[in-house]
Design an enzyme around this catalytic site. Structure first.
Site, mmCIF file in Angstrom:
data_model
loop_
_atom_site.group_PDB
_atom_site.id
_atom_site.type_symbol
_atom_site.label_atom_id
_atom_site.label_comp_id
_atom_site.label_asym_id
_atom_site.label_seq_id
_atom_site.Cartn_x
_atom_site.Cartn_y
_atom_site.Cartn_z
ATOM 1 N N GLU A 195 0.827 -1.207 0.000
ATOM 2 C CA GLU A 195 0.000 0.000 0.000
ATOM 3 C C GLU A 195 0.861 1.257 0.000
ATOM 4 O OE1 GLU A 195 -3.415 0.073 -0.275
ATOM 5 O OE2 GLU A 195 -3.065 -2.037 -0.696
ATOM 6 N N TRP A 239 2.019 1.740 -3.495
ATOM 7 C CA TRP A 239 0.957 2.329 -4.328
ATOM 8 C C TRP A 239 0.987 3.845 -4.213
ATOM 9 C CZ3 TRP A 239 -2.231 1.097 -8.125
ATOM 10 C CH2 TRP A 239 -2.604 -0.231 -8.328
ATOM 11 N N TRP A 253 -21.593 11.479 -19.264
ATOM 12 C CA TRP A 253 -22.222 10.805 -18.128
ATOM 13 C C TRP A 253 -23.645 11.321 -17.932
ATOM 14 C CZ3 TRP A 253 -19.737 6.696 -16.296
ATOM 15 C CH2 TRP A 253 -18.360 6.610 -16.545
ATOM 16 N N ASN A 290 -10.655 2.320 3.256
ATOM 17 C CA ASN A 290 -10.234 2.184 1.867
ATOM 18 C C ASN A 290 -11.166 1.286 1.054
ATOM 19 O OD1 ASN A 290 -8.172 2.773 -0.208
ATOM 20 N ND2 ASN A 290 -7.871 0.562 -0.181
ATOM 21 N N TRP A 308 -16.955 10.645 -12.790
ATOM 22 C CA TRP A 308 -16.055 10.353 -11.674
ATOM 23 C C TRP A 308 -15.389 11.608 -11.121
ATOM 24 C CZ3 TRP A 308 -10.959 11.739 -12.266
ATOM 25 C CH2 TRP A 308 -10.479 11.899 -13.583
ATOM 26 N N TRP A 335 -9.837 7.240 -7.782
ATOM 27 C CA TRP A 335 -11.074 7.461 -8.549
ATOM 28 C C TRP A 335 -10.943 6.945 -9.972
ATOM 29 C CZ3 TRP A 335 -15.996 8.474 -7.624
ATOM 30 C CH2 TRP A 335 -16.338 8.851 -6.324
#
Length: 480
Positions: A278, A281, A310, A345, A363, A386
């Site tokens: 993590e 990341w 969208w 998370n 988004w 996202w």
């Protein structure tokens, strides 16, 4: 690290997202290269004036952490000047008033921060003052982990392997401060700290939720060390204490990234290795943003998906923001976010997927909402998360993979403990009913004194129908 011969008579150490007095790269180097080092933090109005709320947990967290940092530097024999104004103006002006020869700071990788630092560097250069920046908030910077052909990675797993292969004990060695603290400058009288109210903000429920400052980081890290062996098994369940709860401290630098990476790397085992993944990341997303600055302009990493129009409605977006979608785990997640500034998370993924792939809302609107609400908001990680959920990013979830909000609820909150905590309307539902209360017979709803559509919203969309709609949107993306 060998002691360096002082290069400057006096210098200024500028604190930003590194609010600690230990293992601090810029402060350590300044103390070794200058005979006298002043310290400063700026409550930057170029940032603060853009915040939508005057009760902002992040500002309060920073204020509490700055207060503790000022006290700690005084204990070391120095002080911390605290200014309020545009940093682009305040730092060069202060450097001029103090007649320093250099300003030291740790590098920040977000586009706006890089633009700010470029302006400060130009202003300092015009005064003949050096601007020295250091690597501190990451183990490896954006160009330090590249592919064999010298190009940036766009998928996480090969990046992680290269990152781990490169890591050595030298990369996570502490930057000493206390041994060089004799060079810290003390101010007479001591520098004042403006109140939170003087900055234009007011108190929140922050301190009831999470401890701030270096001491808060140390307590939370100590607590997590006792739980880290179970991290890989517990981290996905929001009703249990699985996560480290350290993200906000890494965000504002009250905790050193080197110290936590060192602990995870040397410890090993499934829990520590999963947590280290993590942390990697986090650096992966910093690297992606650096090499693809268009992401800060609202662009998709995969350009073909920018063509999607969208069709989601404002009414649905507001229902999502307020936790009124009729899907209990999604609503519990959003209510937790609004009430605390924190979001587990797993729930970030569930809530994001629901907004995009069930409500068909762009988004970017969700990204902006999280940016306003999350206490640990970090642009690179928020954008990366996202775009992962929306399938528009690098190494993202495939666009045809769509979270089922009920299945996610049943899997990760099987007893409904988290839902009951944040959606009290459903507190009396049993573990089978709570994930999809609209399926309860009317008689059972009356028995519980909770009618769907009156006491708790009916689902605002049908998941199966929306799944087909969103698949068509992605399938047709980029077609003429």
């Amino acid at each position: 690290m060998a002691t360096l011969e002082p290069r400057y008579r006096s210098a200024l150490a500028w604190f930003r997202r590194d609010l600690r007095d230990h293992d601090h790269a810029a402060l350590s180097l300044a103390l070794q290269q200058a005979r006298e080092v002043h310290c400063v933090f700026v409550f930057d109005t170029d940032i603060l004036d853009r915040l939508p709320e005057r009760a902002d947990r992040r500002v309060e967290f920073i204020w509490e952490s700055v207060r503790e940092l000022q006290s700690a530097l005084r204990d070391l024999g120095g002080d911390l000047l605290v200014l309020h104004g545009p940093a682009c103006r305040e730092i060069p002006a202060l450097a001029g008033r103090l007649a320093v020869q250099a300003v030291y700071a740790n590098r920040d990788y977000e586009p706006q921060a890089k633009a700010r630092d470029a302006r400060v560097a130009r202003a300092l250069d015009a005064r003949g003052i050096a601007f020295v920046t250091c690597k501190d908030q990451v183990v490896f910077e954006c160009d330090e982990v590249l592919s064999g052909s010298g190009k940036p990675y766009s998928t996480y797993t090969p990046y992680k392997h290269a990152w781990l292969k490169r890591l050595t004990p030298a990369d996570i060695t502490r930057h000493p401060v206390e041994t060089h603290a004799h060079a810290l400058a003390r101010h007479h009288p001591p520098a004042p700290l403006p109140t939170l109210e003087a900055l234009g903000f007011r108190r929140t429920n922050l301190l009831q939720l999470i401890p701030a400052g270096m001491s808060g980081a140390a307590r939370l890290f100590e607590d997590f060390q006792e739980r880290i062996d179970d991290y890989h098994a517990a981290r996905d369940y929001p009703a249990v204490k699985g996560p480290s709860c350290l993200s906000v401290h890494l965000r504002f630098g009250t905790l050193s990234i080197r110290s936590v990476v060192a602990h995870a790397w040397y410890m090993g085992g499934p829990g520590a290795e999963t947590w280290l993944n993590e942390l990697i990341w986090r650096e992966f997303y910093f690297m992606i943003l650096h090499h693809h600055p268009r992401l800060a302009e609202g662009r998709s990493f995969k350009p073909e998906f920018d063509a999607i129009v969208w069709p989601g409605t404002e009414e649905h977006f507001r229902a999502w923001c307020e936790g009124r979608t009729g899907y209990p785990l999604v609503d519990a997640a959003m209510r937790q976010l609004n009430a605390t500034g924190y979001l587990h998370n797993r729930l970030r993924m569930v809530a994001a997927s629901f907004l995009v792939k069930d409500l068909l809302v762009d988004w970017r609107r969700g990204e902006a909402y999280f940016a306003d609400k999350l206490i640990d908001f970090d642009f690179a990680a928020n954008n990366g998360g996202w775009q992962w959920a929306a399938s528009t990013g690098c190494d993202a979830q495939p666009w045809f993979r769509i979270f089922n909000p009920v299945a996610q609820s049943e899997k990760f909150d099987p007893q409904g403990r988290f839902i009951r905590r944040h959606v009290p309307e459903l507190a009396h539902c049993d573990a089978r009913e709570i994930h999809a209360p609209w399926r309860m017979p009317a008689a059972r709803q009356r028995q519980l004194g909770m009618l769907v559509g009156r006491d708790y919203p009916a689902p605002i969309v049908d998941h199966a129908r929306q799944r087909e709609r969103v698949l068509a949107l992605y399938r047709n993306a980029g077609r003429p």
